[in-house]
Design a protein around this motif. Structure first.
Motif, PDB file in Angstrom:
ATOM      1  N   LEU A   1       0.820  -1.202   0.000  1.00 24.33           N
ATOM      2  CA  LEU A   1       0.000   0.000   0.000  1.00 24.33           C
ATOM      3  C   LEU A   1       0.862   1.264   0.000  1.00 24.33           C
ATOM      4  O   LEU A   1       0.576   2.219  -0.717  1.00 24.33           O
ATOM      5  CB  LEU A   1      -0.920  -0.007   1.217  1.00 24.33           C
ATOM      6  N   VAL A   2       1.903   1.254   0.808  1.00 26.36           N
ATOM      7  CA  VAL A   2       2.792   2.422   0.863  1.00 26.36           C
ATOM      8  C   VAL A   2       3.485   2.626  -0.478  1.00 26.36           C
ATOM      9  O   VAL A   2       3.587   3.753  -0.987  1.00 26.36           O
ATOM     10  CB  VAL A   2       3.825   2.258   1.989  1.00 26.36           C
ATOM     11  N   LYS A   3       3.967   1.565  -1.084  1.00 27.60           N
ATOM     12  CA  LYS A   3       4.649   1.660  -2.376  1.00 27.60           C
ATOM     13  C   LYS A   3       3.697   2.167  -3.449  1.00 27.60           C
ATOM     14  O   LYS A   3       4.058   3.068  -4.232  1.00 27.60           O
ATOM     15  CB  LYS A   3       5.209   0.290  -2.769  1.00 27.60           C
ATOM     16  N   ALA A   4       2.478   1.624  -3.475  1.00 29.47           N
ATOM     17  CA  ALA A   4       1.510   2.039  -4.487  1.00 29.47           C
ATOM     18  C   ALA A   4       1.132   3.510  -4.306  1.00 29.47           C
ATOM     19  O   ALA A   4       1.035   4.267  -5.274  1.00 29.47           O
ATOM     20  CB  ALA A   4       0.268   1.166  -4.418  1.00 29.47           C
ATOM     21  N   ALA A   5       0.922   3.924  -3.040  1.00 24.41           N
ATOM     22  CA  ALA A   5       0.553   5.311  -2.782  1.00 24.41           C
ATOM     23  C   ALA A   5       1.672   6.261  -3.197  1.00 24.41           C
ATOM     24  O   ALA A   5       1.411   7.332  -3.758  1.00 24.41           O
ATOM     25  CB  ALA A   5       0.222   5.491  -1.300  1.00 24.41           C
ATOM     26  N   LEU A   6       2.912   5.890  -2.934  1.00 24.02           N
ATOM     27  CA  LEU A   6       4.043   6.736  -3.305  1.00 24.02           C
ATOM     28  C   LEU A   6       4.155   6.870  -4.816  1.00 24.02           C
ATOM     29  O   LEU A   6       4.378   7.977  -5.338  1.00 24.02           O
ATOM     30  CB  LEU A   6       5.340   6.156  -2.728  1.00 24.02           C
ATOM     31  N   LEU A   7       3.984   5.769  -5.540  1.00 20.34           N
ATOM     32  CA  LEU A   7       4.070   5.810  -6.993  1.00 20.34           C
ATOM     33  C   LEU A   7       2.950   6.654  -7.587  1.00 20.34           C
ATOM     34  O   LEU A   7       3.165   7.418  -8.536  1.00 20.34           O
ATOM     35  CB  LEU A   7       4.020   4.386  -7.561  1.00 20.34           C
ATOM     36  N   ILE A   8       1.752   6.532  -7.037  1.00 23.38           N
ATOM     37  CA  ILE A   8       0.617   7.323  -7.516  1.00 23.38           C
ATOM     38  C   ILE A   8       0.865   8.804  -7.263  1.00 23.38           C
ATOM     39  O   ILE A   8       0.603   9.647  -8.124  1.00 23.38           O
ATOM     40  CB  ILE A   8      -0.680   6.851  -6.835  1.00 23.38           C
ATOM     41  N   TRP A   9       1.395   9.129  -6.100  1.00 24.03           N
ATOM     42  CA  TRP A   9       1.626  10.538  -5.751  1.00 24.03           C
ATOM     43  C   TRP A   9       2.690  11.163  -6.652  1.00 24.03           C
ATOM     44  O   TRP A   9       2.503  12.275  -7.152  1.00 24.03           O
ATOM     45  CB  TRP A   9       2.054  10.631  -4.283  1.00 24.03           C
ATOM     46  N   VAL A  10       3.786  10.459  -6.881  1.00 20.89           N
ATOM     47  CA  VAL A  10       4.858  10.992  -7.727  1.00 20.89           C
ATOM     48  C   VAL A  10       4.381  11.155  -9.167  1.00 20.89           C
ATOM     49  O   VAL A  10       4.647  12.173  -9.823  1.00 20.89           O
ATOM     50  CB  VAL A  10       6.103  10.083  -7.669  1.00 20.89           C
ATOM     51  N   THR A  11       3.666  10.155  -9.666  1.00 16.39           N
ATOM     52  CA  THR A  11       3.141  10.248 -11.031  1.00 16.39           C
ATOM     53  C   THR A  11       2.177  11.417 -11.157  1.00 16.39           C
ATOM     54  O   THR A  11       2.131  12.101 -12.185  1.00 16.39           O
ATOM     55  CB  THR A  11       2.434   8.940 -11.424  1.00 16.39           C
ATOM     56  N   ASN A  12       1.401  11.651 -10.115  1.00 14.17           N
ATOM     57  CA  ASN A  12       0.461  12.776 -10.099  1.00 14.17           C
ATOM     58  C   ASN A  12       1.205  14.103 -10.255  1.00 14.17           C
ATOM     59  O   ASN A  12       0.790  14.976 -11.028  1.00 14.17           O
ATOM     60  CB  ASN A  12      -0.327  12.749  -8.785  1.00 14.17           C
ATOM     61  N   VAL A  13       2.306  14.268  -9.551  1.00 15.60           N
ATOM     62  CA  VAL A  13       3.094  15.496  -9.635  1.00 15.60           C
ATOM     63  C   VAL A  13       3.654  15.684 -11.045  1.00 15.60           C
ATOM     64  O   VAL A  13       3.544  16.760 -11.642  1.00 15.60           O
ATOM     65  CB  VAL A  13       4.234  15.482  -8.602  1.00 15.60           C
TER      66      VAL A  13
ATOM     67  N   SER B   1      -4.817  18.384  -6.510  1.00 12.48           N
ATOM     68  CA  SER B   1      -4.780  18.451  -5.051  1.00 12.48           C
ATOM     69  C   SER B   1      -5.726  17.425  -4.436  1.00 12.48           C
ATOM     70  O   SER B   1      -5.408  16.821  -3.401  1.00 12.48           O
ATOM     71  CB  SER B   1      -5.159  19.868  -4.580  1.00 12.48           C
ATOM     72  N   GLY B   2      -6.874  17.211  -5.068  1.00 11.54           N
ATOM     73  CA  GLY B   2      -7.812  16.213  -4.565  1.00 11.54           C
ATOM     74  C   GLY B   2      -7.242  14.807  -4.621  1.00 11.54           C
ATOM     75  O   GLY B   2      -7.381  14.027  -3.673  1.00 11.54           O
ATOM     76  N   MET B   3      -6.586  14.480  -5.743  1.00  9.34           N
ATOM     77  CA  MET B   3      -5.964  13.160  -5.863  1.00  9.34           C
ATOM     78  C   MET B   3      -4.837  12.985  -4.854  1.00  9.34           C
ATOM     79  O   MET B   3      -4.694  11.916  -4.240  1.00  9.34           O
ATOM     80  CB  MET B   3      -5.441  12.961  -7.285  1.00  9.34           C
ATOM     81  N   ALA B   4      -4.043  14.037  -4.671  1.00 11.02           N
ATOM     82  CA  ALA B   4      -2.942  13.955  -3.711  1.00 11.02           C
ATOM     83  C   ALA B   4      -3.459  13.811  -2.288  1.00 11.02           C
ATOM     84  O   ALA B   4      -2.932  13.016  -1.494  1.00 11.02           O
ATOM     85  CB  ALA B   4      -2.061  15.192  -3.830  1.00 11.02           C
ATOM     86  N   LEU B   5      -4.496  14.568  -1.957  1.00 12.17           N
ATOM     87  CA  LEU B   5      -5.063  14.497  -0.609  1.00 12.17           C
ATOM     88  C   LEU B   5      -5.648  13.119  -0.343  1.00 12.17           C
ATOM     89  O   LEU B   5      -5.464  12.544   0.735  1.00 12.17           O
ATOM     90  CB  LEU B   5      -6.139  15.571  -0.453  1.00 12.17           C
ATOM     91  N   LEU B   6      -6.351  12.573  -1.340  1.00 15.45           N
ATOM     92  CA  LEU B   6      -6.935  11.251  -1.191  1.00 15.45           C
ATOM     93  C   LEU B   6      -5.854  10.190  -1.037  1.00 15.45           C
ATOM     94  O   LEU B   6      -5.979   9.259  -0.232  1.00 15.45           O
ATOM     95  CB  LEU B   6      -7.819  10.940  -2.393  1.00 15.45           C
ATOM     96  N   THR B   7      -4.789  10.323  -1.800  1.00 12.82           N
ATOM     97  CA  THR B   7      -3.686   9.365  -1.725  1.00 12.82           C
ATOM     98  C   THR B   7      -3.025   9.384  -0.355  1.00 12.82           C
ATOM     99  O   THR B   7      -2.782   8.329   0.252  1.00 12.82           O
ATOM    100  CB  THR B   7      -2.640   9.675  -2.806  1.00 12.82           C
ATOM    101  N   ILE B   8      -2.744  10.563   0.147  1.00 13.66           N
ATOM    102  CA  ILE B   8      -2.026  10.678   1.413  1.00 13.66           C
ATOM    103  C   ILE B   8      -2.926  10.410   2.605  1.00 13.66           C
ATOM    104  O   ILE B   8      -2.609   9.598   3.484  1.00 13.66           O
ATOM    105  CB  ILE B   8      -1.391  12.081   1.531  1.00 13.66           C
ATOM    106  N   ALA B   9      -4.089  11.062   2.642  1.00 18.19           N
ATOM    107  CA  ALA B   9      -4.946  10.996   3.823  1.00 18.19           C
ATOM    108  C   ALA B   9      -5.645   9.646   3.973  1.00 18.19           C
ATOM    109  O   ALA B   9      -5.767   9.128   5.085  1.00 18.19           O
ATOM    110  CB  ALA B   9      -5.993  12.108   3.771  1.00 18.19           C
ATOM    111  N   VAL B  10      -6.091   9.064   2.878  1.00 21.58           N
ATOM    112  CA  VAL B  10      -6.873   7.828   2.963  1.00 21.58           C
ATOM    113  C   VAL B  10      -5.989   6.591   2.832  1.00 21.58           C
ATOM    114  O   VAL B  10      -6.044   5.680   3.665  1.00 21.58           O
ATOM    115  CB  VAL B  10      -7.969   7.809   1.881  1.00 21.58           C
ATOM    116  N   ILE B  11      -5.145   6.572   1.816  1.00 23.34           N
ATOM    117  CA  ILE B  11      -4.382   5.360   1.523  1.00 23.34           C
ATOM    118  C   ILE B  11      -3.131   5.246   2.376  1.00 23.34           C
ATOM    119  O   ILE B  11      -2.907   4.227   3.029  1.00 23.34           O
ATOM    120  CB  ILE B  11      -4.022   5.325   0.018  1.00 23.34           C
ATOM    121  N   ALA B  12      -2.307   6.298   2.387  1.00 22.13           N
ATOM    122  CA  ALA B  12      -1.073   6.235   3.141  1.00 22.13           C
ATOM    123  C   ALA B  12      -1.338   6.064   4.642  1.00 22.13           C
ATOM    124  O   ALA B  12      -0.656   5.307   5.320  1.00 22.13           O
ATOM    125  CB  ALA B  12      -0.228   7.477   2.888  1.00 22.13           C
TER     126      ALA B  12
END
Length: 223
Positions: free
Chosen positions: A109-121, A205-216
Motif C-alpha cells: 500500500l505504501v509503495k503504491a501510494a508513493l508511486l501514484i503521488w509521484v506520477t500525479n506530480v 490536489s484532490g488526488m494527492a489528498l486522497l492518496t495521502i490521507a486515505v491510503i497512506a
C-alpha cells in the motif's frame, strides 16, 4: 550621466525539451513498478502506449524546442491525459482494494501510494507546462504566436528587480508548482488565474489528498 541598463535576454532554459521528456520517461517507468495486487491487467500496456506517444516528440525536439507543429502539441496533451487517467485508475483500484476489507500488505500500500503521488506530480507539471499561455512555443518571445493570457502568475512576473525583467518559466518551474500543489493541497507562491488551471489544480490536489490521507494513513496502520 548614468547609463541605461538593458534588460538581459531570456536564457534558453525555457526552451529546453529534455527535462519534460525525462519526466515523462520517469512517470512511465513508475507505471511498471505499480504492485500487481493493485491492477491485474498487464502493467506494460500503458507505458508502451505512452512511449509510442513520446517517440515523435523526442524525435522532433530532442533537447530544445525548435520545431513547432500543432499535431505535436496534441500528442503531448494526449500523452498527459493518458498519464492522468491511468494514475486515477490506479488510485481507484487501491481504494477499492481497501474498501473490500481484504488484508493487504502494508508495504504494498505504501509503495503504491508513493508511486501514484509521484506520477500525479509529474503528469500535472507537464499539463501546466503545456497549456500556460498557449504552450512552450507560444511563450517564446522569438516566435510569432498570438499572445494568450497567462494561466499562472509566477512571483518573477510581479517583481521589479535587476536580472528578472525578461524572465520566462521553464519546466522546472511548473514541476515546482505541481509539487507544492500536491503537498500543500493549494497554491503557494504561484497563483492560478484561469478557470482551466484552477480546475486542474483542484483535481491534482484532490488526488494527492486522497492518496495521502486515505491510503497512506491506512497503510501505516496496517504496518
Amino acid at each position: 550621466m548614468s547609463k541605461v541598463r538593458k534588460a538581459p535576454a531570456p536564457t534558453n532554459r525555457h526552451t529546453r525539451r529534455w527535462p519534460a521528456s525525462l519526466a515523462v520517461i520517469v512517470a512511465l517507468g513508475l507505471q511498471l513498478a505499480v504492485p500487481p495486487q493493485i491492477m491485474e491487467a498487464p502493467r506494460w500496456i500503458m507505458p508502451a502506449i505512452g512511449a509510442g506517444l513520446l517517440i515523435p516528440l523526442i524525435w522532433t525536439n530532442p533537447f530544445h524546442l525548435q520545431r513547432d507543429e500543432v499535431w505535436l502539441r496534441w500528442i503531448e496533451l494526449v500523452l498527459v491525459a493518458v498519464l492522468v487517467v491511468i494514475n486515477a485508475v490506479y488510485l481507484i483500484s487501491l481504494i477499492v482494494l481497501l474498501a473490500s476489507g481484504e488484508q493487504a500488505d502494508g508495504r504494498v500500500l505504501v509503495k503504491a501510494a508513493l508511486l501514484i503521488w509521484v506520477t500525479n506530480v509529474v503528469a500535472f507539471a507537464l499539463w501546466y507546462w503545456e497549456i500556460d499561455r498557449g504552450g512552450p512555443f507560444a511563450r517564446m518571445p522569438e516566435h510569432e504566436h498570438e499572445e494568450e493570457r497567462a494561466d499562472l502568475l509566477f512571483p518573477q512576473m510581479t517583481v521589479d528587480l535587476p536580472g528578472w525583467e525578461r524572465w520566462l518559466p521553464g519546466f522546472t518551474d511548473y514541476l515546482f508548482v505541481a509539487f507544492t500543489a500536491s503537498t500543500a493541497f493549494s497554491p503557494t507562491d504561484t497563483m492560478p488565474l484561469t478557470a482551466r488551471v484552477k480546475t486542474l489544480m483542484g483535481i491534482q490536489s484532490g488526488m494527492a489528498l486522497l492518496t495521502i490521507a486515505v491510503i497512506a494513513a491506512r497503510a501505516v496502520n496496517v504496518l
